[in-house]
Design an enzyme around this catalytic site. Structure first.
Site, PDB file in Angstrom:
ATOM      1  N   ASP A   1     -20.037  -5.460  29.272  1.00 45.32           N
ATOM      2  CA  ASP A   1     -21.036  -5.951  30.429  1.00 45.32           C
ATOM      3  C   ASP A   1     -22.075  -6.735  30.554  1.00 45.32           C
ATOM      4  OD1 ASP A   1     -22.442  -4.370  28.538  1.00 45.32           O
ATOM      5  OD2 ASP A   1     -23.091  -2.686  29.722  1.00 45.32           O
TER       6      ASP A   1
ATOM      7  N   GLN B   1     -19.749  -2.250  26.396  1.00 46.72           N
ATOM      8  CA  GLN B   1     -19.300  -2.777  25.235  1.00 46.72           C
ATOM      9  C   GLN B   1     -19.384  -1.138  24.153  1.00 46.72           C
ATOM     10  OE1 GLN B   1     -22.800  -7.018  24.697  1.00 46.72           O
ATOM     11  NE2 GLN B   1     -20.816  -6.621  23.194  1.00 46.72           N
ATOM     12  N   HIS B   2     -18.609  -1.549  23.632  1.00 48.74           N
ATOM     13  CA  HIS B   2     -18.258  -1.025  21.601  1.00 48.74           C
ATOM     14  C   HIS B   2     -17.473   0.542  21.964  1.00 48.74           C
ATOM     15  CE1 HIS B   2     -21.412  -4.004  20.271  1.00 48.74           C
ATOM     16  NE2 HIS B   2     -22.180  -3.216  21.034  1.00 48.74           N
TER      17      HIS B   2
END
Ligand SMILES: Nc1ncnc2c1ncn2[C@@H]1O[C@H](COP(=O)(O)OP(=O)(O)O)[C@@H](O)[C@H]1O
Ligand SMILES: O=C(CO)[C@@H](O)[C@H](O)COP(=O)(O)O
Length: 470
Positions: free
Chosen positions: A235, A80-81
């Protein structure tokens, strides 16, 4: 309905590696797997060239034998991110800034200061920390304004790969909810925040709904051209799909990051910032807390002590906060590791056990807050579902059992993220609910390790060193 012989590919592009599973749609049998490592920068930042992910995906696909060329659908779960900035031909302008890069902590602090934590929690669903894409974008604007100005597309790691596979500039609500510029209160990009960040919404991918396809695989992408491509997701959201997770069942994932989460019916809005109010990939919510120091921190301590990661000793008096990378939960981005309570009779194995204890303490302290989103902590006899690379290790399993006092279930199916991506790909073929596919495949089946008496003495030692609300 699943048809005989249909095959899907599920991709997990996480921090340390890409893993791909080829799965039989009818039975859920894993027919083949591939894995290829990533390189992550060391030092002050954490960066990876997105081309490394693409090459690792091609490498992992190449390990599937005939199955990549036979696949009917594919989807990508990704870390992520991370901030990916591309030029007008889809080429990275610089390496991606990863979720565990804490250089963006000052930018996150400034964002929270400007509106107040309660505003962020209520409108966006999460109080942004250094991990959030918006804080990384602000870091880029401050430190490399020419790269920010040159950006013609801004992507998350999984979007980048989905676009390389299909040519479609899309994301999903699960991963979008970790950007800081997607509002869980409206289910859309927050144009006011984007305006303040000088980020043109036209540079962002379209957010697909659950069950929508990104498109089809294009020629030369390493998977059968014409196979359907799912929207993909972050994920953790992918693993929730893979498990067919239902509200109130807690998951603890031990990977580069440590995460605790469940799925919830109510939209999370935690002004303390401990619980991120992510969206789940299937339309619900995914309250989650994430630590920066998990398997890599413990492995580093084992290496420093010259021991195998399983060579732990019980007992002793140490309290170890293994915050080698700074920490996110609790929000201490400038922290470093802290070891107290050493005595002449302390053994190296007790110090190593202390690192496990400190890593798990931070996660368990957040678990009750995660479970409170739907109005109350789950019964303590509800097993924690343990996943991620660390779940293979006895020392990790025993530490979670000892410090939680709960039973622990370890699914036999490893690679729940890739399996969740495979579930998402299957939805495109069969139209089933993701939870029905996960149940049909038996993804969460595995041994149930009984609860151990909770080790309150160790928890008290850790709480004395660092009190955490939980
Ligand atoms: N047999 C094992 N026992 C304990 N830990 C393991 C074992 N195998 C792998 N790991 C841990 O798993 C970690 C990788 O987990 P993984 O979930 O694949 O990470 P990520 O998804 O962040 O790339 C490694 O850092 C390693 O410490
Ligand atoms: O930042 C988070 C969750 O918010 C991390 O969980 C990343 O998504 C990275 O995951 P792993 O590589 O550790 O699986």
């Amino acid at each position: 309905m699943a048809r005989e012989g249909q095959i899907v590919l599920g991709v997990d592009s996480s921090t340390q590696s890409t893993k791909v599973l080829a799965v039989d749609v009818a039975s859920g049998e894993v027919l083949a797997r591939g894995q290829a490592p990533h390189t992550v920068s060391t030092g002050a930042g954490r960066e990876t060239d997105p081309e490394v992910w693409w090459r690792a995906l091609q490498d992992a696909l190449g390990q599937l034998g005939e199955y990549a060329a036979r696949a009917d659908a594919v989807a990508v779960g990704g870390q992520q991110h991370g901030l990916v900035v591309l030029d007008d031909r889809g080429r990275p302008l610089r390496d991606a800034l990863l979720w565990n890069d804490v250089r963006s902590a000052p930018q996150a602090e400034a964002l929270v200061e400007r509106r107040g934590a309660a505003w962020w929690a209520e409108r966006i669903g999460s109080v942004p920390g250094a991990s959030f894409t918006l804080a990384k974008w602000e870091w880029l604007r401050a430190h490399e304004p020419e790269a920010a100005a040159a950006a013609r597309a801004v992507r998350l790691p999984h979007d980048f790969l989905t676009e390389r596979l299909s040519g479609a500039a899309v994301t999903d609500r699960g991963d979008a909810s970790g950007t800081g510029w997607w509002a869980s209160s409206t289910g859309a990009y927050d144009e006011e925040l984007l305006g303040e960040a000088g980020l043109d919404p036209a540079l962002l991918p379209a957010v697909l709904g659950p069950g929508e396809a990104a498109g089809t695989v294009r020629d030369g992408a390493g998977v059968r051209a014409g196979a359907l491509v799912g929207a993909g997701t972050g994920d953790n959201a992918a693993a929730a799909l893979g498990l067919g997770l239902t509200p109130g069942r807690p998951v603890l994932s031990l990977g580069t990051s440590g995460t605790v989460y469940t799925v919830a019916r109510q939209r999370p809005a935690d002004p303390s910032g401990t619980v991120a109010g992510f969206a789940a990939a299937d339309g619900g919510w995914l309250p989650l807390a994430c630590t920066l120091n998990c398997t890599l921190a413990v492995d580093k301590v084992a290496e420093l002590l010259g021991r195998d990661r399983e060579q732990v000793d019980p007992g002793g008096s140490v309290a170890f906060l293994p915050f080698l990378d700074g920490e996110r939960t609790p929000n201490l981005p400038y922290a470093s590791g802290l070891l107290t309570g050493l005595r002449h009779d302390t053994t190296a194995g007790q110090v190593l056990q202390g690192a496990y204890d400190g890593a798990v303490y931070a996660l368990l302290a957040a678990l009750d807050l995660v479970l409170a989103v739907d109005g109350g902590a789950a019964a303590t006899d509800e097993p924690i579902v343990l996943i991620g690379g660390g779940a293979k290790g006895s020392a990790w399993r025993d530490t979670v059992r000892r410090l939680s006092g709960r039973p622990v279930r370890v699914p036999v199916a490893s690679e729940l993220v890739a399996l969740g991506a495979a579930v998402q790909a299957t939805v495109l073929l069969t139209g089933e609910e993701p939870s029905a596919i996960a149940a049909r495949w038996g993804t969460s089946e595995g041994p149930l390790l009984p609860a151990l008496p909770r080790d309150d003495a160790t928890l008290a030692r850790l709480a004395e060193t660092l009190p955490l609300a939980g």
